[in-house]
Design a protein around this motif. Structure first.
Motif, PDB file in Angstrom:
ATOM      1  N   ASP A  37      48.364  46.138  40.659  1.00  0.00           N
ATOM      2  CA  ASP A  37      46.968  45.861  41.244  1.00  0.00           C
ATOM      3  C   ASP A  37      46.991  46.974  42.418  1.00  0.00           C
ATOM      4  O   ASP A  37      45.739  47.717  42.329  1.00  0.00           O
ATOM      5  CB  ASP A  37      46.913  44.564  41.971  1.00  0.00           C
ATOM      6  CG  ASP A  37      46.857  43.472  41.316  1.00  0.00           C
ATOM      7  OD1 ASP A  37      46.842  43.461  39.931  1.00  0.00           O
ATOM      8  OD2 ASP A  37      46.786  42.388  41.831  1.00  0.00           O
ATOM      9  N   SER A  38      47.901  47.311  43.253  1.00  0.00           N
ATOM     10  CA  SER A  38      47.866  48.503  44.160  1.00  0.00           C
ATOM     11  C   SER A  38      47.432  49.704  43.237  1.00  0.00           C
ATOM     12  O   SER A  38      46.634  50.539  43.916  1.00  0.00           O
ATOM     13  CB  SER A  38      49.262  48.824  44.668  1.00  0.00           C
ATOM     14  OG  SER A  38      49.261  49.838  45.382  1.00  0.00           O
ATOM     15  N   HIS A  39      48.007  50.141  42.135  1.00  0.00           N
ATOM     16  CA  HIS A  39      47.689  51.293  41.390  1.00  0.00           C
ATOM     17  C   HIS A  39      46.452  51.276  40.910  1.00  0.00           C
ATOM     18  O   HIS A  39      45.419  52.255  41.329  1.00  0.00           O
ATOM     19  CB  HIS A  39      48.484  51.269  40.262  1.00  0.00           C
ATOM     20  CG  HIS A  39      48.352  52.445  39.219  1.00  0.00           C
ATOM     21  ND1 HIS A  39      48.651  53.702  39.651  1.00  0.00           N
ATOM     22  CD2 HIS A  39      47.547  52.562  38.197  1.00  0.00           C
ATOM     23  CE1 HIS A  39      48.010  54.596  38.559  1.00  0.00           C
ATOM     24  NE2 HIS A  39      47.679  53.994  37.607  1.00  0.00           N
ATOM     25  N   ASN A  52      54.607  50.584  45.829  1.00  0.00           N
ATOM     26  CA  ASN A  52      55.400  50.242  44.828  1.00  0.00           C
ATOM     27  C   ASN A  52      55.984  48.912  44.580  1.00  0.00           C
ATOM     28  O   ASN A  52      56.323  48.131  45.557  1.00  0.00           O
ATOM     29  CB  ASN A  52      56.526  51.503  44.428  1.00  0.00           C
ATOM     30  CG  ASN A  52      57.360  51.846  45.561  1.00  0.00           C
ATOM     31  OD1 ASN A  52      57.692  50.462  46.037  1.00  0.00           O
ATOM     32  ND2 ASN A  52      57.758  52.834  45.751  1.00  0.00           N
ATOM     33  N   GLU A  53      56.636  48.548  43.418  1.00  0.00           N
ATOM     34  CA  GLU A  53      57.498  47.419  43.323  1.00  0.00           C
ATOM     35  C   GLU A  53      58.359  47.002  44.084  1.00  0.00           C
ATOM     36  O   GLU A  53      58.607  45.982  44.736  1.00  0.00           O
ATOM     37  CB  GLU A  53      57.728  47.332  41.789  1.00  0.00           C
ATOM     38  CG  GLU A  53      57.040  47.512  40.857  1.00  0.00           C
ATOM     39  CD  GLU A  53      57.162  47.920  39.337  1.00  0.00           C
ATOM     40  OE1 GLU A  53      58.279  48.331  39.245  1.00  0.00           O
ATOM     41  OE2 GLU A  53      56.585  47.424  38.391  1.00  0.00           O
ATOM     42  N   GLU A  65      51.559  43.315  51.601  1.00  0.00           N
ATOM     43  CA  GLU A  65      50.777  42.360  50.847  1.00  0.00           C
ATOM     44  C   GLU A  65      49.332  42.277  51.374  1.00  0.00           C
ATOM     45  O   GLU A  65      48.276  42.179  50.863  1.00  0.00           O
ATOM     46  CB  GLU A  65      51.398  41.109  50.515  1.00  0.00           C
ATOM     47  CG  GLU A  65      51.572  40.397  51.820  1.00  0.00           C
ATOM     48  CD  GLU A  65      52.725  38.889  51.592  1.00  0.00           C
ATOM     49  OE1 GLU A  65      52.198  38.057  51.785  1.00  0.00           O
ATOM     50  OE2 GLU A  65      53.979  39.414  51.288  1.00  0.00           O
ATOM     51  N   ASN A  66      49.270  42.269  52.742  1.00  0.00           N
ATOM     52  CA  ASN A  66      48.001  42.299  53.611  1.00  0.00           C
ATOM     53  C   ASN A  66      47.209  43.588  53.172  1.00  0.00           C
ATOM     54  O   ASN A  66      45.868  43.446  53.201  1.00  0.00           O
ATOM     55  CB  ASN A  66      48.290  42.094  55.048  1.00  0.00           C
ATOM     56  CG  ASN A  66      48.831  40.668  55.252  1.00  0.00           C
ATOM     57  OD1 ASN A  66      48.434  39.884  54.566  1.00  0.00           O
ATOM     58  ND2 ASN A  66      49.509  40.744  56.625  1.00  0.00           N
ATOM     59  N   LEU A  67      47.997  44.704  52.987  1.00  0.00           N
ATOM     60  CA  LEU A  67      47.033  45.952  52.893  1.00  0.00           C
ATOM     61  C   LEU A  67      46.381  45.694  51.430  1.00  0.00           C
ATOM     62  O   LEU A  67      45.307  46.159  51.131  1.00  0.00           O
ATOM     63  CB  LEU A  67      48.071  47.092  52.720  1.00  0.00           C
ATOM     64  CG  LEU A  67      48.603  47.789  54.067  1.00  0.00           C
ATOM     65  CD1 LEU A  67      49.771  48.765  53.668  1.00  0.00           C
ATOM     66  CD2 LEU A  67      47.521  48.260  54.961  1.00  0.00           C
ATOM     67  N   GLU A  71      42.465  45.530  50.553  1.00  0.00           N
ATOM     68  CA  GLU A  71      41.740  46.497  49.732  1.00  0.00           C
ATOM     69  C   GLU A  71      40.747  45.571  48.800  1.00  0.00           C
ATOM     70  O   GLU A  71      39.864  46.248  48.284  1.00  0.00           O
ATOM     71  CB  GLU A  71      42.799  47.465  49.261  1.00  0.00           C
ATOM     72  CG  GLU A  71      42.125  48.582  48.418  1.00  0.00           C
ATOM     73  CD  GLU A  71      41.354  49.639  49.163  1.00  0.00           C
ATOM     74  OE1 GLU A  71      40.460  50.267  48.562  1.00  0.00           O
ATOM     75  OE2 GLU A  71      41.637  49.454  50.405  1.00  0.00           O
ATOM     76  N   TRP A  72      41.494  44.478  48.179  1.00  0.00           N
ATOM     77  CA  TRP A  72      40.680  43.728  47.351  1.00  0.00           C
ATOM     78  C   TRP A  72      39.315  43.315  47.954  1.00  0.00           C
ATOM     79  O   TRP A  72      38.429  43.415  47.289  1.00  0.00           O
ATOM     80  CB  TRP A  72      41.586  42.580  46.822  1.00  0.00           C
ATOM     81  CG  TRP A  72      42.484  42.732  45.714  1.00  0.00           C
ATOM     82  CD1 TRP A  72      43.789  42.714  45.651  1.00  0.00           C
ATOM     83  CD2 TRP A  72      41.892  42.955  44.206  1.00  0.00           C
ATOM     84  NE1 TRP A  72      44.093  42.951  44.180  1.00  0.00           N
ATOM     85  CE2 TRP A  72      42.896  42.901  43.513  1.00  0.00           C
ATOM     86  CE3 TRP A  72      40.654  43.175  43.653  1.00  0.00           C
ATOM     87  CZ2 TRP A  72      43.031  43.507  42.228  1.00  0.00           C
ATOM     88  CZ3 TRP A  72      40.552  43.556  42.341  1.00  0.00           C
ATOM     89  CH2 TRP A  72      41.557  43.418  41.555  1.00  0.00           C
ATOM     90  N   ALA A  73      39.684  42.897  49.021  1.00  0.00           N
ATOM     91  CA  ALA A  73      38.295  42.323  49.819  1.00  0.00           C
ATOM     92  C   ALA A  73      37.139  43.422  50.023  1.00  0.00           C
ATOM     93  O   ALA A  73      36.197  43.084  50.044  1.00  0.00           O
ATOM     94  CB  ALA A  73      38.894  41.891  51.285  1.00  0.00           C
TER      95      ALA A  73
END
Length: 113
Positions: A37-39, A52-53, A65-67, A71-73
């Motif tokens: 998801d981050s990628h 990364n993992e 995880e908050n970052l 970003e999703w938000a």
């Protein structure tokens, strides 16, 4: 640059150092899913630094995880990570549960119109 096998060996070596209780926090596949998801989020916003993992596996319950959640938000997706549990991540758009693919499609439409 390290090969995939070298990186996996480093991760496995670190996992061996964890207690069973700590290992329960990172067991399962969601840290890998969250790194993906981050990628993906980085492709939408190059200013977002990928996580990364290994960073996710060894820092459950922290700012990493908050970052990703923040970003999703940005794209209107509510994100819930289970901290490495065996359950998949959860995604919501407008309060409605959606699949990961639907969350990706929604984020793309917000980012790129």
């Amino acid at each position: 640059m390290a090969t995939r096998e070298e990186n996996l060996k480093k991760i496995n070596d670190e996992l061996e150092k964890l207690s069973d209780e700590q290992l329960e926090e990172v067991a399962g596949g969601t840290w890998h899913q969250t790194a993906d998801d981050s990628h993906f989020l980085h492709t939408l916003n190059p200013d977002f630094n990928e996580i990364n993992e290994a960073a996710l596996a060894f820092t459950p319950g922290t700012v990493t995880e908050n970052l990703i959640k923040e970003e999703w938000a940005r794209y209107g997706v509510e994100f819930k990570w289970h901290g490495g549990a065996v359950y998949d991540n959860e995604y919501k758009v407008n309060g409605k549960d959606v699949s990961r693919d639907e969350a990706y499609a929604h984020a793309r439409s917000v980012a790129w119109g």
